[in-house]
Motif scaffolding. Structure first.
Motif, PDB file in Angstrom:
ATOM      1  N   GLY A  11       0.820  -1.209   0.000  1.00  0.00           N
ATOM      2  CA  GLY A  11       0.000   0.000   0.000  1.00  0.00           C
ATOM      3  C   GLY A  11       0.850   1.255   0.000  1.00  0.00           C
ATOM      4  O   GLY A  11       0.602   2.191   0.759  1.00  0.00           O
ATOM      5  N   ALA A  12       1.860   1.286  -0.884  1.00  0.00           N
ATOM      6  CA  ALA A  12       2.903   2.309  -0.777  1.00  0.00           C
ATOM      7  C   ALA A  12       2.858   3.371  -1.865  1.00  0.00           C
ATOM      8  O   ALA A  12       3.806   4.146  -2.009  1.00  0.00           O
ATOM      9  CB  ALA A  12       4.282   1.636  -0.774  1.00  0.00           C
ATOM     10  N   ASN A  13       1.768   3.449  -2.632  1.00  0.00           N
ATOM     11  CA  ASN A  13       1.693   4.474  -3.677  1.00  0.00           C
ATOM     12  C   ASN A  13       1.600   5.879  -3.112  1.00  0.00           C
ATOM     13  O   ASN A  13       2.053   6.846  -3.734  1.00  0.00           O
ATOM     14  CB  ASN A  13       0.458   4.253  -4.565  1.00  0.00           C
ATOM     15  N   GLN A  14       0.992   6.014  -1.946  1.00  0.00           N
ATOM     16  CA  GLN A  14       0.706   7.338  -1.397  1.00  0.00           C
ATOM     17  C   GLN A  14       0.585   7.256   0.113  1.00  0.00           C
ATOM     18  O   GLN A  14       0.683   6.186   0.700  1.00  0.00           O
ATOM     19  CB  GLN A  14      -0.593   7.873  -1.991  1.00  0.00           C
ATOM     20  N   GLY A  15       0.363   8.405   0.740  1.00  0.00           N
ATOM     21  CA  GLY A  15       0.097   8.460   2.168  1.00  0.00           C
ATOM     22  C   GLY A  15       1.200   7.878   3.028  1.00  0.00           C
ATOM     23  O   GLY A  15       2.394   8.043   2.749  1.00  0.00           O
ATOM     24  N   LEU A  16       0.802   7.182   4.078  1.00  0.00           N
ATOM     25  CA  LEU A  16       1.775   6.632   5.023  1.00  0.00           C
ATOM     26  C   LEU A  16       2.692   5.625   4.350  1.00  0.00           C
ATOM     27  O   LEU A  16       3.902   5.598   4.623  1.00  0.00           O
ATOM     28  CB  LEU A  16       1.046   5.985   6.204  1.00  0.00           C
ATOM     29  N   GLY A  17       2.148   4.763   3.480  1.00  0.00           N
ATOM     30  CA  GLY A  17       2.983   3.766   2.808  1.00  0.00           C
ATOM     31  C   GLY A  17       4.093   4.404   2.012  1.00  0.00           C
ATOM     32  O   GLY A  17       5.251   3.958   2.057  1.00  0.00           O
ATOM     33  N   ARG A  18       3.757   5.439   1.271  1.00  0.00           N
ATOM     34  CA  ARG A  18       4.770   6.157   0.485  1.00  0.00           C
ATOM     35  C   ARG A  18       5.815   6.779   1.418  1.00  0.00           C
ATOM     36  O   ARG A  18       7.028   6.708   1.140  1.00  0.00           O
ATOM     37  CB  ARG A  18       4.065   7.235  -0.344  1.00  0.00           C
ATOM     38  N   ALA A  19       5.369   7.358   2.533  1.00  0.00           N
ATOM     39  CA  ALA A  19       6.305   7.959   3.482  1.00  0.00           C
ATOM     40  C   ALA A  19       7.214   6.917   4.115  1.00  0.00           C
ATOM     41  O   ALA A  19       8.397   7.181   4.383  1.00  0.00           O
ATOM     42  CB  ALA A  19       5.537   8.714   4.565  1.00  0.00           C
ATOM     43  N   ALA A 248       4.851  11.757   6.702  1.00  0.00           N
ATOM     44  CA  ALA A 248       6.280  11.686   7.006  1.00  0.00           C
ATOM     45  C   ALA A 248       6.525  11.685   8.505  1.00  0.00           C
ATOM     46  O   ALA A 248       7.393  10.958   9.014  1.00  0.00           O
ATOM     47  CB  ALA A 248       7.020  12.848   6.352  1.00  0.00           C
ATOM     48  N   GLU A 249       5.760  12.500   9.234  1.00  0.00           N
ATOM     49  CA  GLU A 249       5.913  12.531  10.689  1.00  0.00           C
ATOM     50  C   GLU A 249       5.496  11.195  11.304  1.00  0.00           C
ATOM     51  O   GLU A 249       6.166  10.680  12.205  1.00  0.00           O
ATOM     52  CB  GLU A 249       5.070  13.670  11.271  1.00  0.00           C
ATOM     53  N   ALA A 250       4.389  10.646  10.825  1.00  0.00           N
ATOM     54  CA  ALA A 250       3.908   9.368  11.365  1.00  0.00           C
ATOM     55  C   ALA A 250       4.871   8.233  11.047  1.00  0.00           C
ATOM     56  O   ALA A 250       5.050   7.314  11.849  1.00  0.00           O
ATOM     57  CB  ALA A 250       2.523   9.059  10.804  1.00  0.00           C
ATOM     58  N   ALA A 251       5.489   8.289   9.881  1.00  0.00           N
ATOM     59  CA  ALA A 251       6.408   7.224   9.479  1.00  0.00           C
ATOM     60  C   ALA A 251       7.643   7.181  10.372  1.00  0.00           C
ATOM     61  O   ALA A 251       8.239   6.113  10.560  1.00  0.00           O
ATOM     62  CB  ALA A 251       6.826   7.426   8.025  1.00  0.00           C
ATOM     63  N   ARG A 252       8.020   8.313  10.934  1.00  0.00           N
ATOM     64  CA  ARG A 252       9.272   8.386  11.687  1.00  0.00           C
ATOM     65  C   ARG A 252       9.289   7.425  12.871  1.00  0.00           C
ATOM     66  O   ARG A 252      10.252   6.672  13.075  1.00  0.00           O
ATOM     67  CB  ARG A 252       9.501   9.828  12.157  1.00  0.00           C
ATOM     68  N   ALA A 253       8.208   7.407  13.672  1.00  0.00           N
ATOM     69  CA  ALA A 253       8.181   6.527  14.849  1.00  0.00           C
ATOM     70  C   ALA A 253       8.124   5.064  14.438  1.00  0.00           C
ATOM     71  O   ALA A 253       8.717   4.191  15.086  1.00  0.00           O
ATOM     72  CB  ALA A 253       6.984   6.870  15.736  1.00  0.00           C
TER      73      ALA A 253
END
Length: 295
Positions: A11-19, A248-253
């Protein structure tokens, strides 16, 4: 982890997955490979190309078409990575089918359950066996994934269950939605609640079988709650985004957990939010008012 690592995000095209892909590509090394996956070939290709061209990218990035709702396709990709690379080091199961407020929950049930739950089961079954020592297998869930969010009548379906039992419970729930008996049996009207509990239960089931072996070689299987994230899927449901994170912020943790040098045994098999395990028995069932606000 291994010197040359293989990572995959669904699920990496956009949103959290992409980040998550962007973060992995920035924090992993030049010899590492990050696979950006999604169902739409054009979107996958465009997203991967954009990440490759990003100035922060250090590792190799490739796009791969993968429909996570197709268990055979998931199994085939896991087998390919095993045969070509000896396995995989990072798997982040992130794909989700968005729910739309203007449509009834029942008419969206099949697509939502197929992507959120059946696909989670397929990822755990196919990628768990090819996860290399020191690897990370993470399922993105939410704080709704704790058992206390369900009616107590439903707890035995998910507590200390095997993956087979979780799958059976999910299909029983699906059938109840279609036969209009779900509310009578105690299932919440909002699909997201039982879906997230089932995701976390599936992770717990697989982790329980592997815990001793995985901890001995610093391997982690867990589910994560990234917190409130401003994405296309979440926007229709919330009017106030003042406290929402960017993807991007959510992906960091999440990536701090994935790329930690060593596994914290207290987090193994648990639902992790910002580095801390959430109590499995925590949470409360949705109130009648919550249900009335849910289309």
């Amino acid at each position: 982890m291994n010197a040359s690592r293989i990572a995959l995000v669904t699920g990496a095209n956009q949103g959290l997955g992409r980040a998550l892909v962007e973060g992995l590509a920035a924090r992993m090394g030049p010899d590492d490979l990050v696979l950006l996956t999604g169902r739409n070939a054009r979107r996958v290709s465009e997203a991967a190309h954009e990440v490759v061209r990003s100035p922060g990218t250090r590792s190799r990035v490739e796009g791969r078409v993968l429909d996570v709702a197709d268990a055979d396709a998931v199994s085939a990709l896991a087998g390919e990575l095993r045969d070509r690379h000896g396995g995989v080091d990072v798997v982040i199961s992130n794909a989700i089918a968005p729910l739309l407020p203007e449509r009834s929950q029942a008419e969206q049930a099949d697509a939502f359950i197929d992507v959120s739950n059946s696909a989670t089961h397929a990822v755990l079954r196919s990628f768990g066996p090819v996860l290399r020592p020191g690897g990370r297998l993470i399922v993105v869930a939410s704080t709704l994934g704790t058992l206390g969010h369900l009616d107590p009548r439903l707890h035995p379906l998910f507590d200390c269950a095997s993956l087979d039992q979780v799958e059976y419970a999910v299909e029983s729930w699906r059938s109840a939605v279609h036969s209009r008996t779900a509310e009578e049996a105690g299932w919440p009207r909002w699909l997201n609640v039982p879906s997230k509990v089932a995701q976390v239960a599936a992770v717990r089931a697989v982790a329980a079988e592997r815990r001793e072996r995985d901890l001995s070689d610093d391997t982690l299987i867990a589910s994560v709650c990234p917190g409130m994230v401003d994405t296309r899927a979440s926007r229709p449901w919330f009017s106030d985004y003042s406290h929402a994170q960017t993807p991007a912020e959510a992906a960091r943790a999440v990536l701090d957990l994935v790329l930690a040098e060593h596994v914290d045994p207290a987090l193994y098999g648990e639902l992790v939010r910002f580095g801390k395990a959430l109590p499995w028995y925590g949470g409360t069932p949705p109130t009648e008012q919550d249900e009335l606000l849910t289309p």
